[in-house]
Write a protein that holds these residues in place. Structure first.
Motif, short mmCIF file in Angstrom:
data_model
loop_
_atom_site.label_atom_id
_atom_site.label_comp_id
_atom_site.label_asym_id
_atom_site.label_seq_id
_atom_site.Cartn_x
_atom_site.Cartn_y
_atom_site.Cartn_z
N LEU A 172 25.14 36.42 41.37
CA LEU A 172 26.11 35.56 42.05
C LEU A 172 27.30 36.36 42.55
CD1 LEU A 172 26.00 32.59 39.53
CD2 LEU A 172 24.81 32.79 41.71
N PRO A 173 27.88 35.97 43.68
CA PRO A 173 29.01 36.71 44.26
C PRO A 173 30.33 36.37 43.58
CG PRO A 173 28.45 34.84 45.64
CD PRO A 173 27.44 34.83 44.53
N ALA A 174 30.43 36.75 42.34
CA ALA A 174 31.66 36.50 41.59
C ALA A 174 32.60 37.68 41.71
CB ALA A 174 31.33 36.23 40.12
N ARG A 175 33.88 37.39 41.66
CA ARG A 175 34.91 38.43 41.69
C ARG A 175 35.24 38.82 40.25
NH1 ARG A 175 40.91 37.57 44.39
NH2 ARG A 175 41.83 39.58 43.81
N THR A 176 35.19 40.09 39.95
CA THR A 176 35.45 40.58 38.60
C THR A 176 36.92 40.96 38.45
OG1 THR A 176 33.21 41.45 38.38
CG2 THR A 176 34.86 42.29 36.85
N SER A 177 37.53 40.47 37.38
CA SER A 177 38.87 40.88 37.03
C SER A 177 38.99 40.86 35.51
CB SER A 177 39.92 39.98 37.69
OG SER A 177 41.23 40.53 37.56
N LYS A 182 27.49 39.70 36.82
CA LYS A 182 27.55 41.01 36.17
C LYS A 182 28.92 41.64 36.39
CE LYS A 182 22.61 42.08 36.78
NZ LYS A 182 21.65 43.09 37.30
N PRO A 183 29.35 42.52 35.47
CA PRO A 183 30.61 43.23 35.68
C PRO A 183 30.58 44.04 36.97
CG PRO A 183 29.81 43.53 33.44
CD PRO A 183 28.70 42.88 34.20
N GLY A 184 31.64 43.94 37.74
CA GLY A 184 31.71 44.62 39.02
C GLY A 184 32.36 45.99 38.95
N PRO A 185 32.52 46.64 40.11
CA PRO A 185 33.11 47.99 40.13
C PRO A 185 34.56 48.00 39.66
CG PRO A 185 32.88 47.09 42.35
CD PRO A 185 32.15 46.16 41.45
N GLY A 223 39.84 46.87 25.24
CA GLY A 223 41.10 46.17 25.09
C GLY A 223 41.41 45.09 26.10
N LYS A 224 40.43 44.25 26.47
CA LYS A 224 40.69 43.23 27.47
C LYS A 224 39.72 42.07 27.32
CE LYS A 224 37.85 45.44 31.11
NZ LYS A 224 37.39 46.61 30.34
N VAL A 225 39.94 41.03 28.11
CA VAL A 225 38.98 39.95 28.28
C VAL A 225 38.58 39.93 29.75
CG1 VAL A 225 38.74 37.43 28.40
CG2 VAL A 225 39.73 38.48 26.37
N MET A 226 37.28 39.88 29.99
CA MET A 226 36.80 39.79 31.37
C MET A 226 37.17 38.43 31.96
SD MET A 226 35.10 42.54 32.23
CE MET A 226 33.86 43.75 31.76
N MET A 227 37.54 38.42 33.22
CA MET A 227 37.77 37.18 33.96
C MET A 227 36.96 37.21 35.25
SD MET A 227 41.29 35.31 35.24
CE MET A 227 41.73 36.55 36.47
N TYR A 228 35.94 36.38 35.31
CA TYR A 228 35.11 36.28 36.51
C TYR A 228 35.56 35.06 37.31
CZ TYR A 228 32.10 39.54 33.99
OH TYR A 228 31.61 40.62 33.30
N ARG A 229 35.67 35.24 38.61
CA ARG A 229 36.05 34.15 39.50
C ARG A 229 34.86 33.84 40.40
NH1 ARG A 229 41.85 35.64 41.98
NH2 ARG A 229 41.49 33.56 42.88
N TRP A 230 34.32 32.63 40.23
CA TRP A 230 33.09 32.25 40.95
C TRP A 230 33.28 30.90 41.61
CZ3 TRP A 230 29.18 28.54 39.01
CH2 TRP A 230 28.07 28.46 39.86
#
Length: 770
Positions: free
Chosen positions: A61-66, A723-726, A761-768
């Protein structure tokens, strides 16, 4: 070992409670649950559709990784470490750090001007750990470290200690390249191409100690190195447990002298060659001591005010003595020598008095320190301060409360800061405030218009250790965990599940009196082993605590013990629905539902054993691991194992191999669909499912290495994967909290999906956006 290696620990805990308990539990179920409900579930199971075994979905899926919680996202290969317990500052402003543990091996790192310059390596894995002290001279970095043998697995003589022992000492590195071990001794097992041998040849053993036994209570009085200081010719070592300061040749690393000092800790060298030290650092409050180069006491060390908790010290270019105070003041105390007099006087301080707990308690900001661990200065007089939310010698808790490293100019202006705030910590949107996010012990605010990795702002620290010292966050060795935030009767409550699902913590808020702080409000004990440090706790591990008087302390009359009304599941699945009901699964003894009973006079949510019921495990399961209930539609999502998809004891934290949706759960449950979850334990990386959540039109699950699966919740059709992005190096660490995933549908239709990410040291935030 000082911190848990998650994979090793997760695959070693006992799982069963005994057959006699199971028999008693089944008898109680017969009393508590109607025969009609059981027959309804079993009778309808045959008509529900069953989907074929899992096939890898083709759609990404075209999710934005942050991400949230770390200054750096690993897109360029760097991150801020999760704990900092010691710093040393070079004249040019490079800051060298140390800590016993960083999940991805950044125990020893270098920072400058808010950037990461590198990590040392060789301080993590293969029996290596960091420590609580670090020092520099013009050629070397001296790092306090620990060396173990992975419980006897590592056995080469001279490289690792013998089985049953561990070493504490100093690793010497080249200051121009801290990855390079600066060897000073021959090693009988040495091979120039063998990095382990090179590390051993650059290691000074100060103490050998018995290996800490797994499961034994953590002690802070270990035999590690408590402090270091160095000139170009000498290295000073605080051998804390031996009550002496030892002096070594900085080149040969041979001991030249030593002198007695009571429990010495951090050390600092003055320009005149004298040595300052913190002594009495174990147990009693530390005090300052001053010594000649030969170790004779100098009677000019200032007395520290009552309540001071001195944890580090340094001498700046003006000859001033700076002391990091981790007591209630949360400041760097600055002492100046009075003219020609042989006395020092406190003349100023860096930091807001009370630190993060002053003003609006829990609100972060410049000079609002929180858990000081280190102080240093550079040639320009700039001051550097490290914090970790609690202090230096606090066991593994220090790796879960958030590391910061800050630089301040001579006028007190903050020059830069880096943050590594999260570890074993999930996230959940605040139901009362848009763009506000809770983690296990922090709150963040989001501005989704900003660039990737910059959408978050650290807005609140939740754990008030001075006002609420019995907060289980400080007494239970569990790290923050996965939060669930609910808005009930006009109140926001935070429910927190630890990484082993041993218990459920409940917190309330009172912004007028406590600012951002979360007030301990309730506690569900699920297993006895996790509650041993709770004050006044009842025997066993099956009880509820309720803060009747609202003081956040565990009073003896505030516990309710399960008297047999419910089986004690002791299982992995905790869930809190939007109506406030708490659900707790058992492997084999059904699902407990604790009904929300409103709010008491001090603002606590009410739960009791006599307002609860047990649901038996429905077909097709023989083991149930998670229960996610949608109160608005009376829909239950259960996961676990079946006779055809059996439970594998090696993967006991996972949700299971099958997910089933039941409609009309509270009335006549009907199985709507059944799907096989991702499961391939022989693949690399491992493919299983560790968590799930439901939001909007979708069901979200997550694999241990962070890949998210998205299903239509009404049809069970898999939409695709995220999936985790670049932006994060296409990498995710282990998801180590059961149900370490949450999702929130925004007003514009976008979904924010948060995934716990242990490694950096973080939490992934995906924006879909569907």
């Amino acid at each position: 070992m000082p911190y848990l290696c998650h994979w090793q620990i997760e695959h070693s805990w006992p799982l069963s409670d005994g057959e006699n308990l199971l028999v008693r539990t089944l008898r109680r179920i017969q009393v508590l649950v109607s025969r009609f409900w059981v027959m309804s579930v079993l009778g309808m199971a045959a008509v529900a559709p069953a989907y074929a075994a899992y096939v890898a979905p083709p759609t990404v899926l075209p999710a934005r990784t942050s991400w949230i919680g770390n200054t750096f996202g690993f897109g360029d290969g760097v991150w801020t470490q999760i704990n900092i317990t010691a710093i040393a500052v070079a004249p040019d402003g490079r800051v060298f750090t140390n800590a016993p543990w960083d999940e991805s091996g950044a125990e020893v790192s270098i920072y400058k001007n808010g950037k990461v310059l590198g990590t040392a390596d060789g301080t993590h894995g293969w029996g290596h750990y960091g420590g609580n002290a670090i020092a520099l001279n013009q050629r070397y970095v001296f790092v306090a470290v620990a060396v173990g043998n992975e419980r006897g697995v590592l056995s080469r003589p001279g490289i690792w200690p013998p089985k049953g022992k561990q070493w504490f000492g100093v690793s010497r590195r080249e200051i121009g390249d801290i990855k390079r071990a600066a060897t000073f001794q021959a090693n009988p097992a040495a091979d120039k191409a063998d990095e382990q041998a090179r590390l051993a040849a650059a290691f000074l053993m100060v103490n050998e100690a018995p290996e800490e036994k797994r499961g034994a209570p953590k002690t802070e009085f270990r035999q590690d190195v408590g402090g270091l200081a160095a000139t170009d010719s000498l290295l000073y070592v605080a051998n804390t447990s031996a009550n002496r300061i030892e002096v070594y040749d900085a080149e040969s690393m041979q001991q030249r002298s030593n002198w007695s000092a009571p429990q010495p800790g951090r050390l600092a060298l003055a320009k005149d060659g004298t040595l300052w030290a913190l002594v009495n650092t174990q147990g009693a409050k530390a005090r300052l001591a001053h010594y000649t180069p030969a170790g004779a006491p100098i009677d000019d060390a200032p007395a520290l005010a009552a309540g001071t908790d001195a944890v580090d010290l340094t001498i700046d270019g003006q000859g001033r003595l700076l002391v990091a105070d981790n007591g209630p003041r949360q400041q760097v105390l600055i002492f100046t020598r009075e003219g020609g007099a042989n006395t020092y006087r406190e003349t100023s301080a860096l930091g807001e008095r009370g630190g993060i707990f002053s003003g609006v308690p829990g609100r972060p900001g410049p000079q609002r320190f929180n858990g000081l661990t280190g102080v240093g200065t550079d040639a320009g007089g700039n001051i550097y301060v490290s914090t970790n939310g609690i202090g230096v010698r606090q066991g593994s808790t220090g790796a879960g409360l958030g590391a910061t490293l800050e630089s301040y100019a001579t006028d007190g202006k903050q020059l830069w800061q880096v943050q590594g705030l999260l570890f074993v910590d999930g996230a959940w949107m605040d139901p009362a405030r848009p763009n506000s996010v809770y983690t296990g012990n922090k709150r963040f605010e989001l501005d989704l218009s900003k660039p990737v990795g910059q959408e978050w702002k650290y807005a609140g620290f939740l754990s008030g250790r001075f006002k609420y010292p019995e907060d289980p966050s400080f007494s239970v060795d569990d790290w923050p965990g996965q939060p669930i935030a609910r808005r009930l009767n006009g109140h926001t409550f935070l429910y927190l599940v630890d990484m082993y699902s041993d218990h459920l913590k409940i917190y309330r808020f009172d912004a007028k009196r406590d600012g951002e702080l979360a007030i301990p409000s309730g506690y569900f004990a699920g297993r006895e082993r996790a509650a041993v440090n709770i004050p006044n706790r009842p025997a066993g591990g099956d009880w509820i605590w309720h803060d009747d008087n609202g003081n956040g302390r565990f009073e003896a009359n505030e516990f309710e013990v399960n008297s047999g009304l419910l089986p004690n599941p002791g299982g992995w699945g905790w869930w809190v629905d939007t109506k406030g009901d708490i659900w707790h699964t058992s492997d084999t003894r059904g699902i407990n539902r604790f009904r929300y009973g409103g709010v008491d006079k001090v603002g606590n949510p009410l739960y009791a054993y006599d307002n609860a019921q047990n649901y038996p495990m429905p077909a097709p399961f023989n083991v149930v691991k998670r229960a996610v209930y949608e109160a608005e539609t009376d829909t239950m999502y259960l996961t676990g194992y079946t006779a055809d998809e059996p439970f594998d004891r090696g993967y006991w934290k996972e949700v299971g191999r099958r997910l089933v949706r039941y409609d009309h759960w509270s009335g006549t449950p009907r199985e709507r669909y059944s799907i096989a979850l991702p499961w391939d334990t022989k693949s690399k990386p491992l493919v299983t499912t560790i968590g799930l959540t439901v939001e909007g039109k979708y069901l979200f699950t997550v694999e241990p290495y962070g890949m998210v699966h998205v299903y239509e919740k009404d049809t069970a059709r898999e939409v695709g994967v995220i999936k985790p992005g670049p932006e994060v190096g296409r990498a995710s660490g282990w998801v180590d909290v059961p149900n370490g995933i949450s999702a929130s549908r925004q007003a514009d239709g976008e979904y924010l999906i948060f995934v716990e990410e242990d490694a950096r040291g973080k939490v992934m935030m995906y924006r879909w956006r569907p």
